[in-house]
Structure formats: structure tokens, C-alpha cells
Design an enzyme around this catalytic site. Structure first.
Site, PDB file in Angstrom:
ATOM      1  N   SER A   1     -15.236 -13.004  45.395  1.00 21.69           N
ATOM      2  CA  SER A   1     -14.311 -12.244  46.248  1.00 21.69           C
ATOM      3  C   SER A   1     -12.843 -12.412  45.861  1.00 21.69           C
ATOM      4  O   SER A   1     -11.969 -12.489  46.727  1.00 21.69           O
ATOM      5  CB  SER A   1     -14.535 -12.600  47.728  1.00 21.69           C
ATOM      6  OG  SER A   1     -15.839 -12.229  48.131  1.00 21.69           O
TER       7      SER A   1
ATOM      8  N   HIS B   1     -25.654 -16.433  35.760  1.00 25.41           N
ATOM      9  CA  HIS B   1     -25.030 -15.926  36.988  1.00 25.41           C
ATOM     10  C   HIS B   1     -25.968 -16.201  38.167  1.00 25.41           C
ATOM     11  O   HIS B   1     -27.187 -16.153  38.018  1.00 25.41           O
ATOM     12  CB  HIS B   1     -24.760 -14.420  36.844  1.00 25.41           C
ATOM     13  CG  HIS B   1     -23.896 -13.902  37.948  1.00 25.41           C
ATOM     14  ND1 HIS B   1     -24.390 -13.610  39.198  1.00 25.41           N
ATOM     15  CD2 HIS B   1     -22.559 -13.680  38.001  1.00 25.41           C
ATOM     16  CE1 HIS B   1     -23.386 -13.205  39.966  1.00 25.41           C
ATOM     17  NE2 HIS B   1     -22.264 -13.243  39.269  1.00 25.41           N
TER      18      HIS B   1
ATOM     19  N   GLU C   1     -18.562 -20.221  40.632  1.00 22.86           N
ATOM     20  CA  GLU C   1     -18.729 -19.139  41.606  1.00 22.86           C
ATOM     21  C   GLU C   1     -19.569 -19.642  42.776  1.00 22.86           C
ATOM     22  O   GLU C   1     -20.805 -19.648  42.693  1.00 22.86           O
ATOM     23  CB  GLU C   1     -19.447 -17.950  40.958  1.00 22.86           C
ATOM     24  CG  GLU C   1     -18.726 -17.347  39.784  1.00 22.86           C
ATOM     25  CD  GLU C   1     -19.117 -15.887  39.562  1.00 22.86           C
ATOM     26  OE1 GLU C   1     -18.204 -15.070  39.446  1.00 22.86           O
ATOM     27  OE2 GLU C   1     -20.322 -15.573  39.523  1.00 22.86           O
TER      28      GLU C   1
ATOM     29  N   GLY D   1     -19.310 -11.442  46.685  1.00 21.59           N
ATOM     30  CA  GLY D   1     -19.554 -10.155  47.338  1.00 21.59           C
ATOM     31  C   GLY D   1     -19.528 -10.219  48.850  1.00 21.59           C
ATOM     32  O   GLY D   1     -19.953  -9.286  49.523  1.00 21.59           O
TER      33      GLY D   1
ATOM     34  N   LYS E   1     -21.562  -5.875  36.680  1.00 20.31           N
ATOM     35  CA  LYS E   1     -22.927  -5.960  37.219  1.00 20.31           C
ATOM     36  C   LYS E   1     -23.673  -4.647  36.918  1.00 20.31           C
ATOM     37  O   LYS E   1     -23.433  -4.055  35.873  1.00 20.31           O
ATOM     38  CB  LYS E   1     -22.887  -6.317  38.709  1.00 20.31           C
ATOM     39  CG  LYS E   1     -22.053  -7.588  38.951  1.00 20.31           C
ATOM     40  CD  LYS E   1     -22.174  -8.148  40.336  1.00 20.31           C
ATOM     41  CE  LYS E   1     -21.326  -9.408  40.449  1.00 20.31           C
ATOM     42  NZ  LYS E   1     -21.430 -10.063  41.756  1.00 20.31           N
TER      43      LYS E   1
ATOM     44  N   ASN F   1     -16.931  -8.599  35.697  1.00 18.38           N
ATOM     45  CA  ASN F   1     -18.386  -8.493  35.628  1.00 18.38           C
ATOM     46  C   ASN F   1     -18.774  -7.236  36.397  1.00 18.38           C
ATOM     47  O   ASN F   1     -18.760  -7.233  37.619  1.00 18.38           O
ATOM     48  CB  ASN F   1     -19.013  -9.753  36.261  1.00 18.38           C
ATOM     49  CG  ASN F   1     -20.527  -9.656  36.336  1.00 18.38           C
ATOM     50  OD1 ASN F   1     -21.128  -8.731  35.793  1.00 18.38           O
ATOM     51  ND2 ASN F   1     -21.149 -10.611  37.025  1.00 18.38           N
TER      52      ASN F   1
ATOM     53  N   GLU G   1     -26.864 -14.448  40.522  1.00 20.95           N
ATOM     54  CA  GLU G   1     -27.817 -13.354  40.789  1.00 20.95           C
ATOM     55  C   GLU G   1     -29.005 -13.449  39.826  1.00 20.95           C
ATOM     56  O   GLU G   1     -30.140 -13.158  40.207  1.00 20.95           O
ATOM     57  CB  GLU G   1     -27.096 -11.999  40.666  1.00 20.95           C
ATOM     58  CG  GLU G   1     -26.175 -11.784  41.861  1.00 20.95           C
ATOM     59  CD  GLU G   1     -24.942 -10.933  41.572  1.00 20.95           C
ATOM     60  OE1 GLU G   1     -24.900 -10.244  40.536  1.00 20.95           O
ATOM     61  OE2 GLU G   1     -24.004 -10.975  42.401  1.00 20.95           O
TER      62      GLU G   1
HETATM   63  P1  13P Z   1     -17.300 -10.483  43.675  1.00 20.57           P
HETATM   64  O1  13P Z   1     -15.944 -10.540  43.020  1.00 20.57           O
HETATM   65  O2  13P Z   1     -17.769  -9.095  43.970  1.00 20.57           O
HETATM   66  O3  13P Z   1     -17.396 -11.414  44.849  1.00 20.57           O
HETATM   67  O4  13P Z   1     -18.359 -11.035  42.586  1.00 20.57           O
HETATM   68  C1  13P Z   1     -18.086 -12.218  41.918  1.00 20.57           C
HETATM   69  C2  13P Z   1     -19.059 -12.358  40.821  1.00 20.57           C
HETATM   70  O5  13P Z   1     -20.237 -12.535  41.046  1.00 20.57           O
HETATM   71  C3  13P Z   1     -18.562 -12.243  39.444  1.00 20.57           C
HETATM   72  O6  13P Z   1     -19.519 -12.647  38.536  1.00 20.57           O
END
Ligand code: 13P
Length: 256
Positions: free
Chosen positions: A218, A100, A172, A178, A16, A14, A102
Site C-alpha cells: 500500500s 511474492h 512486504e 492491497g 501483477k 509489480n 501471493e
Molecule cells: P500494493 O501496493 O497494491 O499493496 O501491492 C504491494 C505488492 O504486493 C507489490 O509486490
């Protein structure tokens, strides 16, 4: 629930809101090279909308699939700024990330709108990657199972068992995204097994055993193998570590 594992693992990147079209093209090329010859795992990259077409061209003839990061549930119309499932299909997407954390936290996404999106995606043959997961506060209050059950039940509302099998679930934990904090393999496996149990209750053991459940939060080359070898973890959804082709490829290679 006894997990009968005939599922093909799936590792998705992803990206982003990262990478211009030129940079996306280069990154996609690196991923294609990096995962050459790895046949036991499905690999997906999810660039920003602006790079989908260019990345699709790079992926042509490779084993790497294309995914988008979101979509609207309507087919077309006066929805400024939105993208439909049909539009993603014409960009040659096979997958679309939905719900997601976010999107839920910053853009008002709810279980109900995730459900609308999911139904619109499966109706045209796009495979959703539906994200669920608890916040740190929810984990500390010991309500992870309730939160995840509600998100799964909401997302799959009114979806047939046949369509449900095309869905990928991404667990997740919000506190692991992150942050550098990863759920331990034991913590992650417990929630994955629980998600499979909930899907079994909603549908059947067969549907539950067919659905792939990724872990996200992560994931790095150093922790991927311990996570991916858990019986109910069928690969990962990778954020930050998917932005470097060699690092992402190392994560893909960690699939047993
Ligand atoms: P990270 O791998 O940066 O923690 O992000 C995970 C994520 O949100 C994948 O959709």
C-alpha cells in the site's frame, strides 16, 4: 547494525496480473516519460510475461529497467506453463520478483523453492527481488522477526556473498498488501534493520550494507516519502499504485 547508506534506491512496479500488451506498452511509455531526468533512483517495471517483449522495446534507451514476476529454476524441459531465467534474459529482463506472498499463498511457493529460483536467477545474471513478510496473525503473535529470519535464511541458502549482493529484498508485510494498511515508517524501518542484521550474520557487514531492501504494501504518493527516508528503506515495491504512470512517477519522486 549501523547502516552505511551508499545504496542506490530502487522503486519497482509489480503490475501483477494486470494490463494487456497494448495497455502495458502505453503504461510503460508513461513511466519512461514520468521519471525522465531522475538519476538518483533505479526504476523497474514488472509487467506480465505476455507483455515483456513489447515493454522491453518501449524501455529501450531509457533509464527504466525490466523485471518479470516469477520464473522456474530449471533451464528448460517438460514444465508446462513455466518460464526459465534464460527466457527472461532473452526478453531483456534485468530483474525477477521471487517468492511474492501471493505466489506463496496461492501457488505453493516455499522457502525451498524460492531458494532454487534465486540460485537459478543469479547463475545467469538476473537480479532477484526476493519478497518476505509476515501475515497479520504472525505480527499479532509477535513472531515477525522469526518469520522473516526463516524466509531470508531459506532464500539465501547456498548463495555466495558476491551473488547475494546482487539480490534486492522486498519486505512486504502480507497484511499491508492491497489493503490500504501501510506499515508505519517506524514499523517498517524496524523490520528492514532486522533483515540487514540477519544478512550481516549470514554474510558480513559489507554484504548487509550493500543489499537494497525495498518496502512494499500500500505505498502511495502520500506515504512514500516518510517510508523512503528511513535509513534502511531503499525504495519500494509498488502494486496497485504502479498501474497509473503519473501516480507511480510521483512515488519515484518521493525518493530523497
Ligand atoms: P500494493 O501496493 O497494491 O499493496 O501491492 C504491494 C505488492 O504486493 C507489490 O509486490
Amino acid at each position: 547494525m549501523q547502516s552505511e547508506n551508499k545504496r542506490k534506491p530502487i522503486v519497482a512496479g509489480n503490475w501483477k496480473m494486470n494490463r494487456t500488451t497494448d495497455d502495458a506498452e502505453a503504461l510503460a511509455g508513461g513511466v519512461v516519460e514520468g521519471v525522465l531526468g531522475l538519476n538518483g533512483v533505479e526504476v523497474v517495471v514488472c509487467p506480465p510475461f505476455t507483455a515483456l517483449e513489447r515493454v522491453a522495446r518501449v524501455l529501450e534507451g531509457s533509464t527504466v529497467s525490466l523485471g518479470a514476476q516469477d520464473m522456474h529454476w530449471e533451464a528448460e524441459g517438460a514444465y508446462t506453463g513455466e518460464i526459465s531465467a534464460g527466457m527472461l534474459l532473452t526478453c531483456r529482463c534485468r530483474y525477477v520478483i521471487l517468492g511474492h506472498s501471493e505466489r506463496r499463498a496461492y501457488f505453493g511457493e516455499t522457502d525451498a523453492t524460492v531458494n532454487q529460483r534465486l540460485k537459478a536467477a543469479v547463475a545467469v545474471g538476473l537480479a532477484p527481488i526476493v519478497c518476505v513478510g509476515e501475515t497479520l496473525e504472525e505480527r499479532e503473535s509477535d513472531v515477525t522477526d522469526q518469520v522473516v529470519r526463516k524466509q531470508i535464511t531459506g532464500a539465501f541458502q547456498g548463495v555466495t556473498g558476491e551473488a547475494a549482493q546482487t539480490v534486492v529484498v522486498a519486505y512486504e508485510p502480507v497484511w499491508a498488501i492491497g489493503t490500504g494498511l501501510t506499515a508505519t515508517p517506524t514499523q517498517a524501518e524496524a523490520v528492514h534493520a532486522f533483515i540487514r542484521e540477519v544478512i550481516g550474520q549470514l554474510y558480513s557487514v559489507d554484504v548487509a550494507n550493500a543489499i537494497r531492501i525495498q518496502y512494499g504494501g500500500s505505498v502511495k504518493p502520500g506515504n512514500a516519502a516518510d517510508l523512503f527516508t528511513q535509513p534502511d528503506i531503499d525504495g519500494g515495491l509498488i502494486g496497485g499504485a504502479s498501474l497509473q504512470a503519473d501516480v507511480f512517477a510521483d512515488i519515484v519522486k518521493a525518493v530523497p
